[in-house]
Design a protein around this motif. Structure first.
Motif, short mmCIF file in Angstrom:
data_model
loop_
_atom_site.label_atom_id
_atom_site.label_comp_id
_atom_site.label_asym_id
_atom_site.label_seq_id
_atom_site.Cartn_x
_atom_site.Cartn_y
_atom_site.Cartn_z
N ALA A 126 -2.42 -4.14 7.65
CA ALA A 126 -2.18 -3.38 8.89
C ALA A 126 -1.42 -4.20 9.92
CB ALA A 126 -3.51 -2.90 9.46
N GLY A 127 -1.83 -5.44 10.16
CA GLY A 127 -1.19 -6.27 11.17
C GLY A 127 0.28 -6.54 10.85
N TYR A 128 0.58 -6.79 9.59
CA TYR A 128 1.96 -7.07 9.18
C TYR A 128 2.82 -5.82 9.32
CZ TYR A 128 -0.38 -11.12 7.16
OH TYR A 128 -1.13 -12.25 6.99
N ARG A 129 2.26 -4.66 8.99
CA ARG A 129 3.02 -3.42 9.12
C ARG A 129 3.27 -3.08 10.58
NH1 ARG A 129 -0.03 1.00 5.76
NH2 ARG A 129 2.01 2.01 5.54
N GLN A 130 2.25 -3.32 11.43
CA GLN A 130 2.42 -3.06 12.87
C GLN A 130 3.45 -4.00 13.48
OE1 GLN A 130 -1.59 -3.43 14.31
NE2 GLN A 130 -2.27 -1.52 13.37
N ALA A 131 3.58 -5.19 12.90
CA ALA A 131 4.56 -6.16 13.41
C ALA A 131 5.98 -5.85 12.94
CB ALA A 131 4.17 -7.56 12.96
N GLY A 132 6.13 -4.80 12.16
CA GLY A 132 7.46 -4.37 11.73
C GLY A 132 7.84 -4.77 10.33
N MET A 133 6.96 -5.42 9.59
CA MET A 133 7.28 -5.79 8.22
C MET A 133 7.30 -4.52 7.35
SD MET A 133 5.47 -8.66 5.76
CE MET A 133 5.90 -9.98 6.90
N GLY A 134 8.35 -4.38 6.57
CA GLY A 134 8.50 -3.18 5.74
C GLY A 134 7.59 -3.21 4.52
N ILE A 135 6.46 -2.55 4.62
CA ILE A 135 5.51 -2.49 3.51
C ILE A 135 5.05 -1.05 3.36
CG2 ILE A 135 3.26 -3.25 2.63
CD1 ILE A 135 3.59 -5.80 4.30
N TYR A 136 5.12 -0.55 2.16
CA TYR A 136 4.70 0.82 1.86
C TYR A 136 3.48 0.75 0.95
CZ TYR A 136 4.84 5.60 -0.02
OH TYR A 136 4.53 6.89 -0.40
N ILE A 137 2.44 1.51 1.30
CA ILE A 137 1.23 1.58 0.47
C ILE A 137 1.22 2.93 -0.23
CG2 ILE A 137 -1.29 1.54 0.45
CD1 ILE A 137 -1.19 -0.23 2.93
N TYR A 138 1.26 2.90 -1.54
CA TYR A 138 1.27 4.13 -2.31
C TYR A 138 -0.03 4.91 -2.12
CZ TYR A 138 5.49 2.89 -4.95
OH TYR A 138 6.77 2.59 -5.31
N PRO A 139 0.06 6.25 -2.11
CA PRO A 139 -1.17 7.04 -2.07
C PRO A 139 -1.90 7.06 -3.42
CG PRO A 139 0.75 8.48 -2.19
CD PRO A 139 1.26 7.07 -2.04
N ASP A 140 -1.17 6.68 -4.49
CA ASP A 140 -1.73 6.73 -5.84
C ASP A 140 -2.83 5.68 -6.04
OD1 ASP A 140 1.01 8.06 -7.43
OD2 ASP A 140 1.29 6.95 -5.58
N VAL A 141 -3.81 6.02 -6.86
CA VAL A 141 -4.80 5.05 -7.32
C VAL A 141 -4.90 5.15 -8.84
CG1 VAL A 141 -6.16 5.00 -5.20
CG2 VAL A 141 -6.72 6.66 -6.96
N ILE A 142 -5.25 4.04 -9.47
CA ILE A 142 -5.29 4.01 -10.95
C ILE A 142 -6.71 3.81 -11.48
CG2 ILE A 142 -2.92 3.18 -11.11
CD1 ILE A 142 -4.15 0.37 -11.75
#
Length: 347
Positions: free
Chosen positions: A215-231
């Motif tokens: 969360a902190g890295y994404r709020q700081a503007g780092m481009g990270i995508y978390i998939y909705p998928d689970v395995i």
């Protein structure tokens, strides 16, 4: 009955009477956990620190998180004081299980998945899933949604070793015939740092941990995508050392109480203000209509103390995961709202 048959029966009876009497296995600490807690005046919880939203220390050194609040729930029930806790940092698996078996902690509250092999291979007992989770994936992104997981092509995945996570990943790669390479690390933090340094394309762990840790890295503007998928299915479950039936009953029913209060919509503010619905089951749970709690060594008002001092399951979830991280409860809603959380009747 013929003479021959009578002789056979006499022989069998003699053989049976010669056998040693069967007694169930004894445990040295059977029934002692609650007594030890009362004797020392605080509850010892085993946690793994440094997981945002789950169990961590804020900049002021204050211990916080979803599982820390659950530790306080047990303290409120057993000692009447939610703050009477001591936290022990558990080692990595499998040493984590050994620490619990040795009674170094009263209850383990880590993001540990309840599995068949773990329960049968270790002298522990799982209680009930507190977070119904699944293994997810994070990927570096330029702001646009990346391709679906199964269309990513050649990729490297960072993962913590010696966990169900790496085994799930191996199974998924094999089943889906993916051209992925696995990089393992001793700790989740090492895997996370390697991912942030672009040493691998994907990071995988329980989806809840991905959301809070990144969360902190994404709020700081780092481009990270978390998939909705689970395995996978990941029922993250507290556990205790096997052998103390009384403590097993206490810990399970304390968790059932915060789940039931959530389903009934009774909050800490309601309890503090005396706004308890005219509900016979709630009255039984809260000790207003007579209680069997003393059989367990708990006071009649243990559930009242839990709700007044810490809150119900929904409050604990929202305070630690919902409000700060925008995490949807999903399967962690009560059954009355289509979720998987369900408490047996308090009768």
């Amino acid at each position: 009955m013929g003479v021959g048959m009578r002789l056979v029966l006499l022989v069998l009876l003699a053989m049976v009477s010669a056998l040693p009497a069967f007694t169930p296995p004894a445990y040295a600490d059977d029934g002692d956990t609650l007594e030890r807690i009362h004797g020392r005046g605080f509850l010892i919880c085993g946690l793994r620190s440094g997981v945002s939203g789950i169990s961590f220390s804020d900049p002021q050194g204050h211990l916080d998180g979803f599982l820390v609040d659950v530790c306080r729930v047990f303290a409120a029930a057993t000692l009447g004081n939610a703050q009477a806790i001591r936290v022990v940092r558990l080692p990595e698996k499998p040493q984590e299980f050994q620490a619990v078996e040795k009674h170094e902690v009263d209850v383990a509250l880590t993001t540990t998945t309840w599995t068949f092999s773990r329960e049968l291979s270790h002298d522990i007992e799982f209680l009930m899933p507190l977070l119904h989770d699944g293994q997810g994936f994070a990927i570096h992104s330029d702001g646009t949604p990346p391709p679906p997981l199964d269309r990513l092509g050649v990729r490297t995945v960072c993962v913590k070793t010696a966990t169900t996570t790496v085994r799930n990943l191996e199974d998924h790669i094999r089943k889906s015939d993916l051209p992925w390479t696995i990089r393992t690390f001793q700790t989740l933090d090492e895997a996370l740092q390697a991912f942030l340094a672009h040493e691998c394309d994907l990071l995988t762990t329980d989806r809840t941990v991905l959301v809070t840790s990144l969360a902190g890295y994404r709020q700081a503007g780092m481009g990270i995508y978390i998939y909705p998928d689970v395995i996978s299915r990941e029922p993250l479950t507290p556990y205790i050392a096997r052998g103390d039936r009384n403590w097993y009953d206490i810990t399970r029913w304390v968790l059932h109480a915060i789940v039931l209060a959530d389903a009934k919509g009774v909050t800490s503010a309601d309890v503090q203000a005396g706004r308890i619905p005219d509900d016979p089951e709630l009255h039984r749970m809260l000790g207003h209509a007579g209680s069997v709690s003393r059989t367990l060594g708990l006071p009649d008002d243990w559930a009242l103390q839990v709700l007044a001092q810490v809150g119900n399951y929904g409050e604990i979830f929202d305070r630690n995961l919902g409000t700060p991280y925008g995490m949807d409860r999903g399967m962690n809603k009560p059954w009355t709202q289509g979720g998987l959380l369900y408490a047996p009747p308090f009768r």
